[in-house]
Write a protein that holds these residues in place. Structure first.
Motif, PDB file in Angstrom:
ATOM      1  N   THR A 116      29.311  70.514   6.054  1.00 55.56           N
ATOM      2  CA  THR A 116      28.146  69.898   6.670  1.00 55.56           C
ATOM      3  C   THR A 116      28.530  69.526   8.091  1.00 55.56           C
ATOM      4  OG1 THR A 116      27.456  69.042   4.530  1.00 55.56           O
ATOM      5  CG2 THR A 116      26.451  68.042   6.476  1.00 55.56           C
ATOM      6  N   ILE A 117      27.837  70.127   9.050  1.00 57.59           N
ATOM      7  CA  ILE A 117      28.149  69.927  10.456  1.00 57.59           C
ATOM      8  C   ILE A 117      27.038  69.122  11.095  1.00 57.59           C
ATOM      9  CG2 ILE A 117      28.551  71.063  12.677  1.00 57.59           C
ATOM     10  CD1 ILE A 117      29.569  73.478  11.047  1.00 57.59           C
ATOM     11  N   THR A 118      27.418  68.076  11.807  1.00 61.28           N
ATOM     12  CA  THR A 118      26.440  67.276  12.534  1.00 61.28           C
ATOM     13  C   THR A 118      26.772  67.316  14.022  1.00 61.28           C
ATOM     14  OG1 THR A 118      27.727  65.251  12.236  1.00 61.28           O
ATOM     15  CG2 THR A 118      26.042  65.702  10.609  1.00 61.28           C
ATOM     16  N   GLU A 119      25.751  67.274  14.826  1.00 55.92           N
ATOM     17  CA  GLU A 119      25.938  67.275  16.270  1.00 55.92           C
ATOM     18  C   GLU A 119      25.738  65.853  16.784  1.00 55.92           C
ATOM     19  OE1 GLU A 119      23.444  68.823  20.057  1.00 55.92           O
ATOM     20  OE2 GLU A 119      23.825  70.303  18.494  1.00 55.92           O
ATOM     21  N   GLU A 120      26.707  65.367  17.534  1.00 52.89           N
ATOM     22  CA  GLU A 120      26.653  64.033  18.121  1.00 52.89           C
ATOM     23  C   GLU A 120      27.120  64.110  19.560  1.00 52.89           C
ATOM     24  OE1 GLU A 120      29.126  61.551  15.719  1.00 52.89           O
ATOM     25  OE2 GLU A 120      27.852  61.732  13.959  1.00 52.89           O
ATOM     26  N   HIS A 121      26.704  63.155  20.338  1.00 56.08           N
ATOM     27  CA  HIS A 121      27.146  63.081  21.732  1.00 56.08           C
ATOM     28  C   HIS A 121      28.640  62.764  21.764  1.00 56.08           C
ATOM     29  CE1 HIS A 121      26.916  62.424  26.016  1.00 56.08           C
ATOM     30  NE2 HIS A 121      27.562  61.282  25.854  1.00 56.08           N
ATOM     31  N   PHE A 122      29.379  63.497  22.599  1.00 57.49           N
ATOM     32  CA  PHE A 122      30.817  63.272  22.754  1.00 57.49           C
ATOM     33  C   PHE A 122      31.040  62.356  23.949  1.00 57.49           C
ATOM     34  CE2 PHE A 122      34.844  64.460  24.820  1.00 57.49           C
ATOM     35  CZ  PHE A 122      35.715  64.143  23.801  1.00 57.49           C
ATOM     36  N   GLU A 123      31.829  61.334  23.761  1.00 57.95           N
ATOM     37  CA  GLU A 123      32.086  60.375  24.840  1.00 57.95           C
ATOM     38  C   GLU A 123      33.574  60.090  24.894  1.00 57.95           C
ATOM     39  OE1 GLU A 123      31.288  58.538  28.060  1.00 57.95           O
ATOM     40  OE2 GLU A 123      29.532  59.070  26.886  1.00 57.95           O
ATOM     41  N   ASP A 124      34.191  60.420  26.029  1.00 58.80           N
ATOM     42  CA  ASP A 124      35.607  60.090  26.213  1.00 58.80           C
ATOM     43  C   ASP A 124      35.865  59.413  27.550  1.00 58.80           C
ATOM     44  OD1 ASP A 124      35.415  62.196  28.008  1.00 58.80           O
ATOM     45  OD2 ASP A 124      37.117  63.304  27.211  1.00 58.80           O
ATOM     46  N   GLY A 125      34.792  58.933  28.190  1.00 60.11           N
ATOM     47  CA  GLY A 125      34.945  58.243  29.464  1.00 60.11           C
ATOM     48  C   GLY A 125      34.912  59.167  30.673  1.00 60.11           C
ATOM     49  N   ARG A 126      34.897  60.461  30.439  1.00 60.71           N
ATOM     50  CA  ARG A 126      34.837  61.431  31.534  1.00 60.71           C
ATOM     51  C   ARG A 126      33.520  62.190  31.446  1.00 60.71           C
ATOM     52  NH1 ARG A 126      40.475  64.571  31.152  1.00 60.71           N
ATOM     53  NH2 ARG A 126      39.538  65.151  29.200  1.00 60.71           N
ATOM     54  N   GLU A 127      33.202  62.911  32.500  1.00 66.14           N
ATOM     55  CA  GLU A 127      31.973  63.697  32.506  1.00 66.14           C
ATOM     56  C   GLU A 127      32.008  64.734  31.402  1.00 66.14           C
ATOM     57  OE1 GLU A 127      29.474  66.566  35.504  1.00 66.14           O
ATOM     58  OE2 GLU A 127      31.023  65.272  36.327  1.00 66.14           O
ATOM     59  N   THR A 128      30.950  64.777  30.616  1.00 62.76           N
ATOM     60  CA  THR A 128      30.900  65.702  29.497  1.00 62.76           C
ATOM     61  C   THR A 128      29.685  66.623  29.513  1.00 62.76           C
ATOM     62  OG1 THR A 128      29.780  64.038  28.149  1.00 62.76           O
ATOM     63  CG2 THR A 128      32.192  64.149  27.976  1.00 62.76           C
ATOM     64  N   SER A 129      28.909  66.572  30.618  1.00 66.52           N
ATOM     65  CA  SER A 129      27.738  67.437  30.697  1.00 66.52           C
ATOM     66  C   SER A 129      27.424  67.758  32.151  1.00 66.52           C
ATOM     67  CB  SER A 129      26.525  66.761  30.044  1.00 66.52           C
ATOM     68  OG  SER A 129      26.197  65.590  30.735  1.00 66.52           O
ATOM     69  N   ILE A 130      26.627  68.785  32.317  1.00 66.17           N
ATOM     70  CA  ILE A 130      26.137  69.180  33.631  1.00 66.17           C
ATOM     71  C   ILE A 130      24.624  69.089  33.570  1.00 66.17           C
ATOM     72  CG2 ILE A 130      25.974  71.043  35.312  1.00 66.17           C
ATOM     73  CD1 ILE A 130      28.599  72.140  34.110  1.00 66.17           C
ATOM     74  N   LYS A 131      24.032  68.332  34.452  1.00 63.74           N
ATOM     75  CA  LYS A 131      22.577  68.136  34.482  1.00 63.74           C
ATOM     76  C   LYS A 131      21.990  68.863  35.675  1.00 63.74           C
ATOM     77  CE  LYS A 131      22.710  64.221  31.710  1.00 63.74           C
ATOM     78  NZ  LYS A 131      22.206  64.161  30.466  1.00 63.74           N
ATOM     79  N   ARG A 132      20.754  69.321  35.527  1.00 62.83           N
ATOM     80  CA  ARG A 132      20.039  69.935  36.634  1.00 62.83           C
ATOM     81  C   ARG A 132      19.729  68.910  37.704  1.00 62.83           C
ATOM     82  NH1 ARG A 132      15.220  73.694  34.464  1.00 62.83           N
ATOM     83  NH2 ARG A 132      16.560  74.331  32.803  1.00 62.83           N
ATOM     84  N   ALA A 133      19.810  69.346  38.953  1.00 69.08           N
ATOM     85  CA  ALA A 133      19.504  68.430  40.077  1.00 69.08           C
ATOM     86  C   ALA A 133      18.016  68.261  40.226  1.00 69.08           C
ATOM     87  CB  ALA A 133      20.107  68.986  41.358  1.00 69.08           C
TER      88      ALA A 133
END
Length: 77
Positions: free
Chosen positions: A60-77
């Protein structure tokens, strides 16, 4: 998400062109629940090849936000 995986004792199975091999969970073959008939056929094949203690397991795989204190995503400007 739920997936099926084959386990033999403390190892998992990976199916390649040259046949099955015992491996870690990271390299194991996984199957959607719709492929349960195919997975059951693989269990029968493995038992006929001499494998013992083979079980169908459900992952069973669940998707959760990963948080390690560093940037973990790229957002559109």
């Amino acid at each position: 998400m739920r997936l099926l995986i084959l386990k033999a004792n403390d190892k998992y199975l990976r199916f390649r062109d040259n046949g099955p091999e015992l491996t870690s969970i990271e390299k194991a073959s996984v199957y959607s629940l719709e492929k349960v008939s195919e997975v059951r056929e693989k269990v029968t094949f493995l038992k006929n090849q001499g494998y013992t203690d083979v079980e169908i397991k459900q992952l069973t795989i669940t998707e959760e936000h990963f948080e390690d204190g560093r940037e973990t995503s790229i957002k559109r400007a």
